[in-house]
Design a protein around this motif. Structure first.
Motif, mmCIF file in Angstrom:
data_model
loop_
_atom_site.group_PDB
_atom_site.id
_atom_site.type_symbol
_atom_site.label_atom_id
_atom_site.label_comp_id
_atom_site.label_asym_id
_atom_site.label_seq_id
_atom_site.Cartn_x
_atom_site.Cartn_y
_atom_site.Cartn_z
ATOM 1 N N UNK A 1 0.812 -1.231 0.000
ATOM 2 C CA UNK A 1 0.000 0.000 0.000
ATOM 3 C C UNK A 1 0.839 1.272 0.000
ATOM 4 N N UNK A 2 2.042 1.199 0.566
ATOM 5 C CA UNK A 2 2.935 2.369 0.609
ATOM 6 C C UNK A 2 4.263 1.970 -0.020
ATOM 7 N N UNK A 3 4.572 2.545 -1.156
ATOM 8 C CA UNK A 3 5.773 2.156 -1.885
ATOM 9 C C UNK A 3 6.993 2.957 -1.449
ATOM 10 N N UNK B 1 6.478 6.501 -2.205
ATOM 11 C CA UNK B 1 5.637 7.159 -1.204
ATOM 12 C C UNK B 1 6.474 7.570 0.006
ATOM 13 N N UNK B 2 7.493 6.783 0.313
ATOM 14 C CA UNK B 2 8.386 7.128 1.415
ATOM 15 C C UNK B 2 9.326 8.264 1.068
ATOM 16 N N UNK B 3 9.694 8.356 -0.191
ATOM 17 C CA UNK B 3 10.623 9.391 -0.642
ATOM 18 C C UNK B 3 9.953 10.770 -0.705
ATOM 19 N N UNK B 4 8.706 10.814 -1.109
ATOM 20 C CA UNK B 4 8.018 12.083 -1.348
ATOM 21 C C UNK B 4 7.969 12.996 -0.121
ATOM 22 N N UNK B 5 7.628 12.492 1.081
ATOM 23 C CA UNK B 5 7.601 13.388 2.246
ATOM 24 C C UNK B 5 8.972 13.955 2.604
ATOM 25 N N UNK C 1 12.968 4.399 -13.634
ATOM 26 C CA UNK C 1 11.855 3.567 -14.025
ATOM 27 C C UNK C 1 11.267 2.727 -12.897
ATOM 28 N N UNK C 2 11.835 2.876 -11.691
ATOM 29 C CA UNK C 2 11.374 2.122 -10.535
ATOM 30 C C UNK C 2 9.958 2.542 -10.153
ATOM 31 N N UNK C 3 9.096 1.577 -9.876
ATOM 32 C CA UNK C 3 7.714 1.897 -9.516
ATOM 33 C C UNK C 3 7.522 1.971 -7.998
#
Length: 218
Positions: free
Chosen positions: A173-175, A178-182, A214-216
């Motif tokens: 659910x949290x990629x 998602x951890x990098x963005x904050x 290209x990492x998702x």
């Protein structure tokens, strides 16, 4: 999750404004700021994470203000203990996050999102729902004092979903993205505070290493 559902399903329409309150019951020792990365990296980062999850979009601009009102010793590390951050998302939703290292009445965690068709808000959690009413006052007990008490069920659910991803191959659910963005938002907030001006997240971003192109995020 209920706030996210109201946004995702269109229950409150198009999001316009959000406000997050996140105040700890007591501050850490001053030397904590020496290695924590500062209030935006160790505290507000959770609110950046939540704001991005709730609104369902990316932050494009950050403006941060801060002050030292509680623990004078943190100033030597370039940190603050009182902060107000404004975020602007790509979809033009705007909002504020206010943080304090000390709320004398307990762990203060609230959120409101206002949209074109309504609003939704969540309040603090309490150990009980009792309200005492007398001729002199109406009062209730203080809110929960620690995040481990407030979010026990959330941590259990998080572990269950993590195990399901490992054992059953369920989607994460949290990629990693998602951890990098904050972290990116926190860096922009710190730069904004020192510059005294809004900062575009793209101006503090760095390209991913070649091996991650290209990492998702999985």
């Amino acid at each position: 999750m209920r706030v996210r559902k109201a946004i995702e399903t269109g229950e409150i329409g198009e999001t316009h404004i959000f406000h997050i309150v996140s105040r700890d019951p007591e501050p850490p020792p001053a030397h904590y700021s020496a290695s924590s990365g500062g209030i935006w990296m160790d505290c507000t980062i959770h609110d950046f994470d939540m704001a991005r999850f709730l609104i369902g979009d990316e932050v494009e601009e950050v403006y941060a203000q801060g002050a030292v009102r509680i623990t004078p010793g943190i100033a030597q590390y370039g940190d603050v203990d009182t902060s107000l951050v404004m975020l602007r998302f790509r979809n033009q939703t705007i909002g504020t996050i206010d943080n304090s290292r000390r709320a004398v009445y307990g762990y203060d965690q609230r959120c409101e999102v206002f949209g074109s068709a309504g609003s939704i808000s969540i309040n603090n959690s309490y150990t009980n729902t009792a309200v005492v009413s007398t001729a002199h006052h109406i009062q209730r007990d203080l809110p929960m004092h620690f995040f481990m008490d407030r979010y026990t069920d959330s941590f259990v659910r998080e572990m269950e979903m993590f195990c399901s991803a490992l054992l059953d191959g369920d989607p994460i659910p949290c990629t990693g993205l998602d951890g990098r963005a904050p972290v990116l938002i926190a860096l922009a907030a710190r730069q904004s505070y020192h510059a005294g001006a809004p900062v575009k997240t793209q101006d503090v971003d760095r390209p991913l290493p070649t091996e991650l192109l290209g990492w998702d995020g999985e």
